[in-house]
Design an enzyme around this catalytic site. Structure first.
Site, short mmCIF file in Angstrom:
data_model
loop_
_atom_site.label_atom_id
_atom_site.label_comp_id
_atom_site.label_asym_id
_atom_site.label_seq_id
_atom_site.Cartn_x
_atom_site.Cartn_y
_atom_site.Cartn_z
N GLY A 91 10.81 -13.07 -1.19
CA GLY A 91 10.86 -13.08 -2.84
C GLY A 91 11.30 -11.31 -2.93
O GLY A 91 11.26 -10.56 -2.27
N LEU A 92 11.20 -11.23 -4.41
CA LEU A 92 11.48 -9.97 -4.90
C LEU A 92 10.64 -8.90 -4.73
O LEU A 92 9.54 -9.16 -4.37
CB LEU A 92 11.82 -10.04 -6.46
CG LEU A 92 12.71 -10.94 -7.03
CD1 LEU A 92 12.69 -11.02 -8.68
CD2 LEU A 92 14.32 -10.57 -6.75
N SER A 93 11.17 -7.65 -4.57
CA SER A 93 10.30 -6.54 -4.28
C SER A 93 9.34 -6.56 -5.57
O SER A 93 9.56 -6.77 -6.71
CB SER A 93 10.99 -5.18 -4.23
OG SER A 93 10.42 -4.05 -4.38
N GLY A 94 7.99 -6.50 -5.16
CA GLY A 94 6.90 -6.44 -6.01
C GLY A 94 6.50 -7.92 -6.43
O GLY A 94 5.52 -7.93 -7.41
N GLY B 142 4.81 -9.85 -4.72
CA GLY B 142 3.30 -9.79 -4.05
C GLY B 142 3.29 -10.42 -2.67
O GLY B 142 2.36 -10.69 -2.02
N LYS B 143 4.37 -10.37 -1.83
CA LYS B 143 4.17 -10.64 -0.58
C LYS B 143 3.24 -10.11 0.27
O LYS B 143 2.73 -10.44 1.02
CB LYS B 143 5.93 -10.30 0.18
CG LYS B 143 7.04 -11.14 -0.52
CD LYS B 143 8.43 -10.94 -0.04
CE LYS B 143 8.92 -9.43 0.07
NZ LYS B 143 8.90 -8.88 -1.41
N SER C 220 14.28 -10.87 2.48
CA SER C 220 15.36 -11.51 2.90
C SER C 220 16.02 -12.50 1.88
O SER C 220 15.65 -13.61 1.72
CB SER C 220 14.36 -12.59 4.03
OG SER C 220 13.19 -13.04 3.55
P1 ADP Z 1 6.02 -7.14 -2.18
O1 ADP Z 1 5.53 -7.01 -0.59
O2 ADP Z 1 6.47 -8.52 -2.64
O3 ADP Z 1 7.01 -5.85 -2.51
P2 ADP Z 1 3.61 -5.89 -3.14
O4 ADP Z 1 2.63 -6.95 -2.53
O5 ADP Z 1 3.89 -4.69 -2.50
O6 ADP Z 1 4.92 -6.77 -3.43
O7 ADP Z 1 3.26 -5.70 -4.61
C1 ADP Z 1 2.82 -6.60 -5.61
C2 ADP Z 1 1.87 -5.87 -6.55
O8 ADP Z 1 1.75 -6.92 -7.63
C3 ADP Z 1 0.84 -5.42 -6.02
O9 ADP Z 1 0.23 -4.08 -6.74
C4 ADP Z 1 -0.40 -6.37 -6.37
O10 ADP Z 1 -1.61 -5.82 -6.57
C5 ADP Z 1 0.42 -6.99 -7.81
N1 ADP Z 1 -0.05 -8.32 -8.22
C6 ADP Z 1 -0.56 -8.57 -9.47
N2 ADP Z 1 -0.99 -9.85 -9.61
C7 ADP Z 1 -0.49 -10.28 -8.49
C8 ADP Z 1 -0.72 -11.77 -7.98
N3 ADP Z 1 -1.11 -12.56 -8.88
N4 ADP Z 1 -0.26 -11.85 -6.64
C9 ADP Z 1 0.16 -10.80 -5.98
N5 ADP Z 1 0.26 -9.53 -6.43
C10 ADP Z 1 -0.04 -9.41 -7.48
#
Ligand code: ADP
Length: 184
Positions: free
Chosen positions: A14-17, A19-20, A88
Site C-alpha cells: 500500500g501507499l506510504s502512510g 498503515g502497513k 511494493s
Molecule cells: P505505512 O507503514 O503504510 O507507511 P504507517 O503505519 O507508518 O504507514 O503510518 C500510518 C499512520 O496512519 C500512523 O500514524 C497511524 O497511526 C495512522 N492511522 C490512522 N488511522 C489508521 C487506521 N485506521 N489504520 C492504520 N493506520 C492509521
C-alpha cells in the site's frame, strides 16, 4: 502452547502512510499473545541493511522486493509467520514473490492518497510535492493496486484494531492459525 500455526508470508502492500507498519505491529501483538513464532520484515528497516544502497528506480524497487521475498521464503518454509510491510508498488514484482512462496497472503492496505498525504507521518509527501524527494509512490511514481488480494483493509474507514482482526480472521480461515477458541 499449541498455536496451530503454519508458516506463511503475510505481505502488506500500500501507499506510504496507508498503515502497513501500524497494522502489522498490531498483529504482532496478537501473535505474541498466542505464543506464535513470527518475524517482522519492515521495508523501511530492510532498506537500511539487507537492501542498503538500492534506490527507487523500477529496477531497484524490484530488486528490493526480490531480496525481501527471498528471506521471507526461508522463514516461511520453516514454519514462521512473516509479516512483510513494504510499499511494493509493482504488481509483477509482488506476483513473482507469490509464485515463489507457496504460502502467501497478500494484504492490501488501502487509503486514498489524500488521506495518506494528510497523515504525512514521516513528512515525506511534503518533500515529494516540493520535488525534494523524487520517484515518490503516489506522487511521482506509480502504485499498482492488487487485483485480487486475500485481504483488503480500508484504513480510512476501519480502525487499526478492525483491520488487524480482519487479517487474523483470514489467517484462521485459510488454516494458518487455529481459531482463538481452539488455542485458548
Ligand atoms: P505505512 O507503514 O503504510 O507507511 P504507517 O503505519 O507508518 O504507514 O503510518 C500510518 C499512520 O496512519 C500512523 O500514524 C497511524 O497511526 C495512522 N492511522 C490512522 N488511522 C489508521 C487506521 N485506521 N489504520 C492504520 N493506520 C492509521
Amino acid at each position: 502452547m499449541a498455536t496451530g500455526q503454519r508458516g506463511v508470508t503475510v505481505w502488506f502492500t500500500g501507499l506510504s502512510g496507508s498503515g502497513k507498519s501500524t497494522i502489522a505491529r498490531a498483529i504482532e501483538t496478537k501473535l505474541r499473545k498466542r505464543g506464535c513464532q513470527f518475524e517482522m520484515l519492515d521495508g523501511d528497516i530492510i532498506r537500511t541493511n539487507l537492501t542498503k544502497g538500492l534506490g527507487f528506480s523500477k529496477e531497484d524497487r524490484d530488486e528490493n522486493i526480490r531480496r525481501i521475498g527471498f528471506v521471507s521464503h526461508l522463514l516461511t518454509r520453516n514454519g514462521v509467520i512473516v509479516l512483510v510491510s513494504a510499499i511494493s508498488p509493482y504488481r509483477a514484482a509482488r506476483d513473482e514473490v507469490r509464485d515463489r512462496i507457496d504460502d502467501f497472503v497478500e494484504v492490501f492496505i488501502d487509503a486514498p492518497l489524500d488521506v495518506c498525504e494528510e497523515r504525512d507521518v514521516k513528512g515525506l509527501y511534503k518533500k515529494a510535492r516540493t520535488g525534494e524527494i523524487k520517484q515518490f509512490t503516489g506522487i511521482s511514481d506509480p502504485y499498482e493496486a492488487p487485483l485480487n488480494p486475500e485481504v483488503h483493509c480500508r484504513t480510512d474507514l476501519q480502525t487499526v484494531e478492525e483491520s488487524a482482526d480482519q487479517v487474523i480472521g483470514q489467517l484462521e480461515a485459510l488454516g494458518y492459525l487455529a481459531t482463538a477458541a481452539a488455542v485458548a
